[in-house]
Design an enzyme around this catalytic site. Structure first.
Site, PDB file in Angstrom:
ATOM      1  N   THR A   3       0.837  -1.203   0.000  1.00  0.00           N
ATOM      2  CA  THR A   3       0.000   0.000   0.000  1.00  0.00           C
ATOM      3  C   THR A   3       0.871   1.250   0.000  1.00  0.00           C
ATOM      4  O   THR A   3       1.975   1.240   0.539  1.00  0.00           O
ATOM      5  CB  THR A   3      -0.871  -0.026   1.271  1.00  0.00           C
ATOM      6  OG1 THR A   3      -1.812  -1.073   1.121  1.00  0.00           O
ATOM      7  CG2 THR A   3      -1.595   1.274   1.517  1.00  0.00           C
TER       8      THR A   3
ATOM      9  N   ASP B 102      -8.240  -1.934   5.529  1.00  0.00           N
ATOM     10  CA  ASP B 102      -8.270  -0.701   6.321  1.00  0.00           C
ATOM     11  C   ASP B 102      -8.046   0.556   5.487  1.00  0.00           C
ATOM     12  O   ASP B 102      -8.471   1.648   5.877  1.00  0.00           O
ATOM     13  CB  ASP B 102      -7.176  -0.746   7.400  1.00  0.00           C
ATOM     14  CG  ASP B 102      -5.788  -0.860   6.770  1.00  0.00           C
ATOM     15  OD1 ASP B 102      -5.607  -1.720   5.889  1.00  0.00           O
ATOM     16  OD2 ASP B 102      -4.890  -0.083   7.142  1.00  0.00           O
TER      17      ASP B 102
ATOM     18  N   GLY C 207      -0.416  -2.448   6.116  1.00  0.00           N
ATOM     19  CA  GLY C 207      -0.252  -3.671   6.891  1.00  0.00           C
ATOM     20  C   GLY C 207      -1.472  -4.558   6.744  1.00  0.00           C
ATOM     21  O   GLY C 207      -2.282  -4.359   5.836  1.00  0.00           O
TER      22      GLY C 207
ATOM     23  N   GLY D 282      -4.758  -5.401   7.026  1.00  0.00           N
ATOM     24  CA  GLY D 282      -5.861  -4.482   7.259  1.00  0.00           C
ATOM     25  C   GLY D 282      -6.857  -4.893   8.324  1.00  0.00           C
ATOM     26  O   GLY D 282      -7.399  -4.043   9.033  1.00  0.00           O
TER      27      GLY D 282
HETATM   28  N1  ASP Z   1      -3.543  -2.446   4.412  1.00  0.00           N
HETATM   29  C1  ASP Z   1      -3.819  -3.058   3.142  1.00  0.00           C
HETATM   30  C2  ASP Z   1      -5.031  -3.922   3.238  1.00  0.00           C
HETATM   31  O1  ASP Z   1      -5.192  -4.621   4.221  1.00  0.00           O
HETATM   32  C3  ASP Z   1      -2.697  -3.855   2.614  1.00  0.00           C
HETATM   33  C4  ASP Z   1      -1.353  -3.165   2.537  1.00  0.00           C
HETATM   34  O2  ASP Z   1      -1.033  -2.346   3.402  1.00  0.00           O
HETATM   35  O3  ASP Z   1      -0.605  -3.444   1.580  1.00  0.00           O
HETATM   36  O4  ASP Z   1      -5.784  -3.960   2.307  1.00  0.00           O
END
Ligand code: ASP
Length: 314
Positions: free
Chosen positions: A178, A209, A230, A232
């Protein structure tokens, strides 16, 4: 807190995901590519801030650069769902009045972060999803692309690996990719933006998230601006971005202490990832409970990027 009348030194922090980011896993070429991309994002946001522009414009500009770069799990280069699609999520928030916009499960807007901004500015809503959000995007005349635009061979191989085995999304990817940006502008206002493809192999319309205001993104001039990356599900349960702001605003914590203590809670529940934050006082924060996080920061005194936990900056 600075008021609009006072000139503040501007600050910008960006991230491109957290995870098992270790020198031994990343080729020197990839290392250079990632650093260059983070620096380009910093430059795009800095250009806005250095000319007296607004934090909300700076975070959108920085995130757009990372959405265009296939190295990151946002925009082009997003991870695949279990069914082999790219479904994008994004959110943006303005600390001046806590105006916010978010989109989830969109498939045809080149810059999901700009669609989130259009939701904030040009709709009566905060959060739109699915095909109808793409319809709103067309009505807003945002740049459209065929859904295949987002696909890359690298991400398709990750999905195949995920499906062929019992490994988790993190094992396949070894990092969350992300992207996000937070900024403090010279007028004393903060803003935050986050954009993602979610997690490899996500199913059943899963939303993480990143597009959830209060979980992956939050901005409040009374406290801070936060963007997260992270696993989510854990970030939603902890309400990470809002919780960090609350610890500053109500608890009187510093930005770093607030972020570290909330990330410790995420870890205690079993979640991995990291956050970036800025405060109206000018504090620039990185906090992650993974071996590394792609990250960078800029101010009127210069720019720097870091990938590993042992890098110059924490
Ligand atoms: N936070 C993102 C999610 O859970 C994933 C990421 O941070 O790459 O969709």
């Amino acid at each position: 807190m600075a008021t609009a009348a006072q000139a503040t030194d501007w600050k910008l922090v960006v991230h491109g995901g957290a995870g098992v980011i270790e020198r031994s896993r990343i080729s020197p070429e990839k290392d250079r590519e990632i650093r260059a991309a983070l620096d380009r994002a910093l430059q795009a946001g800095s250009k806005v801030l250095d000319s007296g522009g607004e934090a909300i414009d700076a975070v959108e500009a920085a995130v757009q650069v990372l959405e265009d770069d296939p190295s990151f799990n946002a925009g082009k280069g997003a991870v695949f769902t279990y069914e082999g699609k790219n479904e994008l999520d994004a959110s943006i928030m303005d600390g001046r009045d806590r105006a916010a916009g978010a989109v989830a499960v969109i498939t045809q807007t080149k810059h999901p972060i700009s669609l989130a901004r259009a939701v904030m500015e040009n709709s009566p809503h905060v959060f739109l999803s699915g095909e109808d959000a793409d319809l709103f995007s067309r009505e807003q005349k945002l740049e459209q692309v065929p859904p295949t635009y987002f696909a890359t061979g690298f991400r398709r191989r990750q999905l195949e690996e995920f499906k062929s085995d019992t490994v988790s999304a993190l094992d396949v990817e070894y990092k969350y990719g992300t992207v996000g940006a937070v900024a403090l502008d010279s007028h004393g206002h903060v803003a935050a933006a986050t954009s993602t493809g979610g997690m490899t192999g996500k199913r059943w319309g899963r939303i993480g998230d990143s597009p959830i205001i209060g979980a992956g993104t939050y901005a409040d001039d009374r406290a801070c601006a936060v963007s997260a990356t992270g696993h989510g599900e854990y970030f939603i349960r902890v309400g990470v971005a809002h919780e960090i702001c609350a610890r500053i605003r109500i608890g009187g914590a510093s930005g770093q202490d607030a972020a570290d203590s909330v990330m410790a809670e995420v870890k205690a529940l079993g979640g991995e990832g990291g956050v970036i934050a800025v405060t109206p006082a000018g504090e620039m924060v990185y906090s992650f409970n993974t071996p590394g996080m792609y990250r960078g920061r800029a101010s009127n005194t210069g720019r720097s990027v870091a990938l590993y936990s042992a890098d110059d900056e924490r």
